[in-house]
Motif scaffolding. Structure first.
Motif, PDB file in Angstrom:
ATOM      1  N   MET A 182       0.740  -1.045  -0.103  1.00 31.81           N
ATOM      2  CA  MET A 182      -0.061   0.121  -0.044  1.00 31.81           C
ATOM      3  C   MET A 182       0.925   1.177  -0.055  1.00 31.81           C
ATOM      4  O   MET A 182       0.369   2.334   0.066  1.00 31.81           O
ATOM      5  N   MET A 183       2.145   1.009  -0.040  1.00 34.48           N
ATOM      6  CA  MET A 183       2.801   2.274  -0.074  1.00 34.48           C
ATOM      7  C   MET A 183       2.951   3.141  -1.272  1.00 34.48           C
ATOM      8  O   MET A 183       2.484   2.632  -2.349  1.00 34.48           O
ATOM      9  N   SER A 184       2.876   4.362  -1.281  1.00 31.09           N
ATOM     10  CA  SER A 184       2.256   5.281  -2.553  1.00 31.09           C
ATOM     11  C   SER A 184       3.469   6.455  -2.434  1.00 31.09           C
ATOM     12  O   SER A 184       3.768   7.295  -1.527  1.00 31.09           O
ATOM     13  N   VAL A 185       4.320   6.193  -3.472  1.00 26.15           N
ATOM     14  CA  VAL A 185       5.664   7.122  -3.870  1.00 26.15           C
ATOM     15  C   VAL A 185       5.326   7.857  -5.253  1.00 26.15           C
ATOM     16  O   VAL A 185       5.277   7.359  -6.060  1.00 26.15           O
ATOM     17  N   HIS A 186       5.097   9.135  -5.088  1.00 24.88           N
ATOM     18  CA  HIS A 186       4.855   9.863  -6.368  1.00 24.88           C
ATOM     19  C   HIS A 186       6.154   9.920  -7.292  1.00 24.88           C
ATOM     20  O   HIS A 186       7.232   9.629  -6.962  1.00 24.88           O
ATOM     21  N   PRO A 187       5.875   9.588  -8.762  1.00 25.53           N
ATOM     22  CA  PRO A 187       7.157   9.495  -9.774  1.00 25.53           C
ATOM     23  C   PRO A 187       7.844  10.431  -9.531  1.00 25.53           C
ATOM     24  O   PRO A 187       9.290  10.156  -9.763  1.00 25.53           O
ATOM     25  N   SER A 188       7.652  11.598  -9.199  1.00 28.91           N
ATOM     26  CA  SER A 188       8.337  12.646  -9.226  1.00 28.91           C
ATOM     27  C   SER A 188       9.273  13.035  -8.052  1.00 28.91           C
ATOM     28  O   SER A 188      10.203  13.648  -7.756  1.00 28.91           O
ATOM     29  N   ALA A 189       8.849  12.281  -6.780  1.00 32.23           N
ATOM     30  CA  ALA A 189       9.865  12.289  -5.840  1.00 32.23           C
ATOM     31  C   ALA A 189      11.145  11.525  -5.884  1.00 32.23           C
ATOM     32  O   ALA A 189      11.181  10.573  -6.667  1.00 32.23           O
ATOM     33  N   ILE A 190      11.998  12.206  -5.118  1.00 30.16           N
ATOM     34  CA  ILE A 190      13.588  11.518  -5.201  1.00 30.16           C
ATOM     35  C   ILE A 190      13.580  10.839  -3.622  1.00 30.16           C
ATOM     36  O   ILE A 190      13.698  11.212  -2.725  1.00 30.16           O
TER      37      ILE A 190
END
Length: 260
Positions: free
Chosen positions: A1-9
């Motif tokens: 269920m982890m959510s990491v936006h594609p633009s995050a580093i």
């Protein structure tokens, strides 16, 4: 269920708990540990050897875990440890510790750091502490549980603020503050007890009465301030009065704000 936006580093070496949410353009460094259900909103920066407890939320443009604002810092590996369910609002800054100050800055649980507030290196912040907008806590300070610091106020380095104390807005505090004290004015004068806070926390009326009597003794009794504190410590069986006298008689690098 982890959510990491594609633009995050997010550095591959960072440790992420379950159900972590990382928003757009956030930056997570290699030595960061995020607990379960932590949310890092857009443009926040989490760096350094930083540990953030579960269900904490870091809002946009906050910078958590950067190097201390101390010219003596030479890049030594120091830490920032943040507890559970904290709210770190927009533009707030919390710094790592320094080797000379013990190496770690700590924050307890359920705190609120409002917009632009600052926690300096090696500070020790308790539980349920509130720093209002643009409040600044300097290095090596100790803030007990349930402390509130008003907006645009500053706490001088090495100052201790006892549990349940409240600091008014636009106030500079340069000396230790008694537990449950009420401080206000541009140069931080001790102006009574935080009676509203005591009542809100459900402290018994008998304890509040004992605290008020103890405060008057500290203000008007015979001898020096420390003499009055020692006598009060020996004479009172109130838990809250003992807490206050233990604080006064404990080790400190500053003098005290004393009752008027």
């Amino acid at each position: 269920m982890m959510s990491v936006h594609p633009s995050a580093i997010v550095d591959p070496s960072a440790t992420l708990g379950r159900d972590v949410v990382i928003g757009p353009f956030a930056v997570i460094g290699p030595d960061v540990t995020l607990g379960d259900r932590v949310e890092i909103k857009s443009h926040a920066v989490i760096t350094g050897h930083t540990q953030i407890g579960e269900e904490t939320i870091v809002f946009p443009f906050a910078v958590v875990g950067e190097v201390p604002q101390d010219l003596k810092y030479r890049g030594e590996k120091t830490r920032l440890v943040i507890g559970k369910r904290n709210r770190i609002r927009e533009g707030a800054t919390l710094n790592l510790g320094t080797e000379g100050g013990g190496g770690v800055t700590t924050v307890g649980d359920d705190c609120l750091f409002m917009t632009g507030s600052h926690v300096g290196h090696d500070a020790q912040v308790g539980n349920r502490v509130i720093l209002a907008n643009q409040a600044a806590v300097a290095g090596h300070c100790v803030l007990g549980d349930d402390v509130i610091v008003g907006g645009l106020s500053g706490i001088h380095q090495w100052v201790r603020i006892g549990r349940g104390a409240i600091i008014g807005a636009v106030t500079m505090v340069t000396n230790d503050v008694l537990p449950h004290g009420l401080v206000q004015g541009p140069r931080g004068e001790l102006d009574g007890l935080n009676l509203v806070g005591l009542k809100r926390r459900g402290v018994q009326r008998s304890e509040i009465t004992a605290l008020r009597a103890g405060y008057q003794m500290l203000a008007q009794g015979d001898g020096t301030f420390l003499d009055r504190a020692r006598r009060l410590h020996d004479e009172s069986d109130s838990e809250h009065v003992r807490e206050m006298t233990d604080f006064i008689l404990g080790a400190t690098d500053r003098s005290f704000l004393t009752p008027k």
